[in-house]
Design a protein around this motif. Structure first.
Motif, PDB file in Angstrom:
ATOM      1  N   PHE A 141      54.618  47.217  27.074  1.00 30.16           N
ATOM      2  CA  PHE A 141      53.197  47.538  26.979  1.00 30.16           C
ATOM      3  C   PHE A 141      52.373  46.653  27.909  1.00 30.16           C
ATOM      4  N   LEU A 142      52.632  45.339  27.859  1.00 26.80           N
ATOM      5  CA  LEU A 142      51.878  44.408  28.699  1.00 26.80           C
ATOM      6  C   LEU A 142      52.096  44.706  30.177  1.00 26.80           C
ATOM      7  N   THR A 143      53.335  44.981  30.553  1.00 27.02           N
ATOM      8  CA  THR A 143      53.634  45.255  31.952  1.00 27.02           C
ATOM      9  C   THR A 143      52.896  46.499  32.436  1.00 27.02           C
ATOM     10  N   PHE A 144      52.861  47.535  31.600  1.00 28.77           N
ATOM     11  CA  PHE A 144      52.132  48.755  31.971  1.00 28.77           C
ATOM     12  C   PHE A 144      50.645  48.461  32.171  1.00 28.77           C
ATOM     13  N   ALA A 145      50.054  47.746  31.215  1.00 28.42           N
ATOM     14  CA  ALA A 145      48.624  47.435  31.291  1.00 28.42           C
ATOM     15  C   ALA A 145      48.326  46.563  32.503  1.00 28.42           C
ATOM     16  N   GLU A 146      49.189  45.578  32.769  1.00 29.52           N
ATOM     17  CA  GLU A 146      48.960  44.682  33.906  1.00 29.52           C
ATOM     18  C   GLU A 146      49.117  45.417  35.225  1.00 29.52           C
ATOM     19  N   ASN A 147      50.084  46.309  35.319  1.00 30.61           N
ATOM     20  CA  ASN A 147      50.229  47.088  36.551  1.00 30.61           C
ATOM     21  C   ASN A 147      48.990  47.932  36.833  1.00 30.61           C
ATOM     22  N   VAL A 148      48.419  48.501  35.788  1.00 31.38           N
ATOM     23  CA  VAL A 148      47.204  49.317  35.949  1.00 31.38           C
ATOM     24  C   VAL A 148      46.034  48.449  36.411  1.00 31.38           C
ATOM     25  N   LEU A 149      45.847  47.308  35.758  1.00 30.97           N
ATOM     26  CA  LEU A 149      44.690  46.462  36.040  1.00 30.97           C
ATOM     27  C   LEU A 149      44.842  45.672  37.345  1.00 30.97           C
ATOM     28  N   ILE A 150      46.051  45.204  37.613  1.00 28.52           N
ATOM     29  CA  ILE A 150      46.269  44.375  38.798  1.00 28.52           C
ATOM     30  C   ILE A 150      46.605  45.214  40.022  1.00 28.52           C
ATOM     31  N   GLY A 151      47.173  46.400  39.784  1.00 30.99           N
ATOM     32  CA  GLY A 151      47.465  47.285  40.905  1.00 30.99           C
ATOM     33  C   GLY A 151      48.825  47.057  41.541  1.00 30.99           C
ATOM     34  N   ALA A 152      49.718  46.365  40.831  1.00 33.37           N
ATOM     35  CA  ALA A 152      51.070  46.165  41.331  1.00 33.37           C
ATOM     36  C   ALA A 152      51.999  47.176  40.639  1.00 33.37           C
ATOM     37  N   LYS A 153      53.293  47.129  41.008  1.00 30.98           N
ATOM     38  CA  LYS A 153      54.268  48.031  40.394  1.00 30.98           C
ATOM     39  C   LYS A 153      55.521  47.245  40.018  1.00 30.98           C
ATOM     40  N   GLU A 221      49.657  35.213  21.103  1.00 30.15           N
ATOM     41  CA  GLU A 221      48.642  34.496  21.870  1.00 30.15           C
ATOM     42  C   GLU A 221      48.895  34.664  23.371  1.00 30.15           C
ATOM     43  N   TYR A 222      50.162  34.618  23.744  1.00 30.76           N
ATOM     44  CA  TYR A 222      50.531  34.808  25.147  1.00 30.76           C
ATOM     45  C   TYR A 222      50.146  36.209  25.619  1.00 30.76           C
ATOM     46  N   GLY A 223      50.434  37.212  24.794  1.00 28.56           N
ATOM     47  CA  GLY A 223      50.113  38.588  25.167  1.00 28.56           C
ATOM     48  C   GLY A 223      48.623  38.800  25.383  1.00 28.56           C
ATOM     49  N   VAL A 224      47.816  38.268  24.481  1.00 28.84           N
ATOM     50  CA  VAL A 224      46.358  38.360  24.629  1.00 28.84           C
ATOM     51  C   VAL A 224      45.912  37.647  25.899  1.00 28.84           C
ATOM     52  N   GLY A 225      46.509  36.489  26.168  1.00 26.01           N
ATOM     53  CA  GLY A 225      46.181  35.742  27.386  1.00 26.01           C
ATOM     54  C   GLY A 225      46.501  36.528  28.643  1.00 26.01           C
ATOM     55  N   CYS A 226      47.630  37.230  28.638  1.00 27.19           N
ATOM     56  CA  CYS A 226      48.020  38.040  29.798  1.00 27.19           C
ATOM     57  C   CYS A 226      47.016  39.161  30.062  1.00 27.19           C
ATOM     58  N   LEU A 227      46.575  39.804  28.994  1.00 26.06           N
ATOM     59  CA  LEU A 227      45.592  40.882  29.139  1.00 26.06           C
ATOM     60  C   LEU A 227      44.265  40.345  29.672  1.00 26.06           C
ATOM     61  N   LYS A 228      43.872  39.151  29.214  1.00 19.57           N
ATOM     62  CA  LYS A 228      42.635  38.539  29.708  1.00 19.57           C
ATOM     63  C   LYS A 228      42.731  38.246  31.204  1.00 19.57           C
ATOM     64  N   ALA A 230      44.656  39.809  33.420  1.00 23.90           N
ATOM     65  CA  ALA A 230      44.626  41.077  34.147  1.00 23.90           C
ATOM     66  C   ALA A 230      43.205  41.642  34.224  1.00 23.90           C
ATOM     67  N   CYS A 231      42.459  41.536  33.132  1.00 24.35           N
ATOM     68  CA  CYS A 231      41.072  42.011  33.128  1.00 24.35           C
ATOM     69  C   CYS A 231      40.214  41.182  34.078  1.00 24.35           C
ATOM     70  N   ALA A 232      40.418  39.862  34.079  1.00 20.74           N
ATOM     71  CA  ALA A 232      39.668  38.988  34.994  1.00 20.74           C
ATOM     72  C   ALA A 232      39.982  39.338  36.443  1.00 20.74           C
ATOM     73  N   PHE A 233      41.238  39.642  36.718  1.00 17.07           N
ATOM     74  CA  PHE A 233      41.627  40.050  38.069  1.00 17.07           C
ATOM     75  C   PHE A 233      40.845  41.297  38.494  1.00 17.07           C
ATOM     76  N   ARG A 234      40.828  42.303  37.626  1.00 18.61           N
ATOM     77  CA  ARG A 234      40.157  43.574  37.965  1.00 18.61           C
ATOM     78  C   ARG A 234      38.662  43.361  38.135  1.00 18.61           C
ATOM     79  N   LEU A 235      38.040  42.579  37.247  1.00 17.29           N
ATOM     80  CA  LEU A 235      36.602  42.343  37.345  1.00 17.29           C
ATOM     81  C   LEU A 235      36.251  41.542  38.593  1.00 17.29           C
ATOM     82  N   ALA A 236      37.102  40.574  38.940  1.00 13.94           N
ATOM     83  CA  ALA A 236      36.873  39.791  40.162  1.00 13.94           C
ATOM     84  C   ALA A 236      37.042  40.678  41.395  1.00 13.94           C
ATOM     85  N   LYS A 237      37.992  41.596  41.327  1.00 10.52           N
ATOM     86  CA  LYS A 237      38.230  42.514  42.437  1.00 10.52           C
ATOM     87  C   LYS A 237      37.019  43.425  42.648  1.00 10.52           C
TER      88      LYS A 237
END
Length: 253
Positions: A141-153, A221-228, A230-237
């Motif tokens: 789940f985390l990998t899917f969400a991070e790929n979407v937000l960060i734009g990697a594969k 806690e780690y999972g929530v941190g990862c999502l944060k 990825a979201c920061a990456f997208r917002l900064a982008k």
């Protein structure tokens, strides 16, 4: 050495006394590693004593526990001080096989990539190697969400088996990163931010009593941190926020 490039393996260690020697022997058996750097994060066992007895090893002991991310910061700093051209992180708990070191070093040493990950997901090794379902499902789940937000594969963002070029490590703003487990995720997001492509190789792994792990609460806690992150990456982008993790293009690293 590989292609006249100095290969240094770094080991962020914590209570790894039982598995360190076996990991070290397999690392050196690959024939291309010039130096092992082990950073003991204030272990309560004999990890530091075992490390001090190993040839071609530089050991360093933290006076207090700095955390997984803090340990890695010391690892990479010491590797760069030693003139490393290729830096490969291998956990001393023997969860990841050191037999992939030549393959990972070749991808960097031949100038193909600046970052290579040993993926537990490619080849379907995670569950076969004993990864608990409660870890596997959130990983996907985390990998899917991070790929979407960060734009990697990437097949996964959560492996601890990683190789880097000297050039890349010098560019990353690692001092701005967490000293906790999310350091790994911040690092990968920063690599993508800087425009580098991350390569992956399939990596069989083992899960057993001595292998390092974090409990369910820390995993959440780690999972929530990862999502944060990825979201920061997208917002900064999108230029909606400014973050010390993701400097503006042309900004000081």
């Amino acid at each position: 050495m590989f292609q006249n490039k100095k290969v240094v393996v770094v080991m962020p260690a914590y209570n790894a006394e039982k598995t360190l020697l076996k990991t070290y022997e397999e690392v050196m058996a690959q024939g291309i590693v010039d130096l092992v750097i082990l950073v003991d994060d204030a272990s309560s066992d004999n990890t530091a004593k075992v490390a001090a007895s190993l040839p071609r090893t530089r050991s360093f002991v933290h006076e207090r526990n700095l955390g997984y991310g803090g340990n890695q910061k010391t690892c990479y700093r010491l590797a760069l001080e030693e003139g490393a051209d290729i830096v490969i992180m291998v956990h001393p708990d023997y969860q990841y096989t050191p037999k992939l070191i030549p393959a990972m070093a070749s991808l960097i040493g031949n100038g193909l990539y600046h970052c290579v990950l040993g993926s537990r997901i490619l080849g379907g090794y995670a569950l076969k190697g004993g990864m608990p379902p409660w870890k596997y499902i959130p990983n996907r789940f985390l990998t899917f969400a991070e790929n979407v937000l960060i734009g990697a594969k990437l097949s996964e963002y959560h492996t601890g088996y990683r190789a880097f070029s000297r050039e890349l490590l010098l560019r990353l703003p690692l001092k701005n990163n967490s000293d906790d487990y999310v350091f790994d995720n911040q690092m990968l997001a920063q690599i993508v931010w800087l425009g580098y492509t991350i390569a992956e190789v399939s990596c069989p792994t083992k899960y057993f009593a001595e292998a390092s792990s974090i409990n369910f609460k820390r995993s959440m806690e780690y999972g929530v941190g990862c999502l944060k992150i990825a979201c920061a990456f997208r917002l900064a982008k999108m230029n909606l926020i400014k973050s010390v993790l993701f400097p503006t293009p042309g900004g000081k690293i």
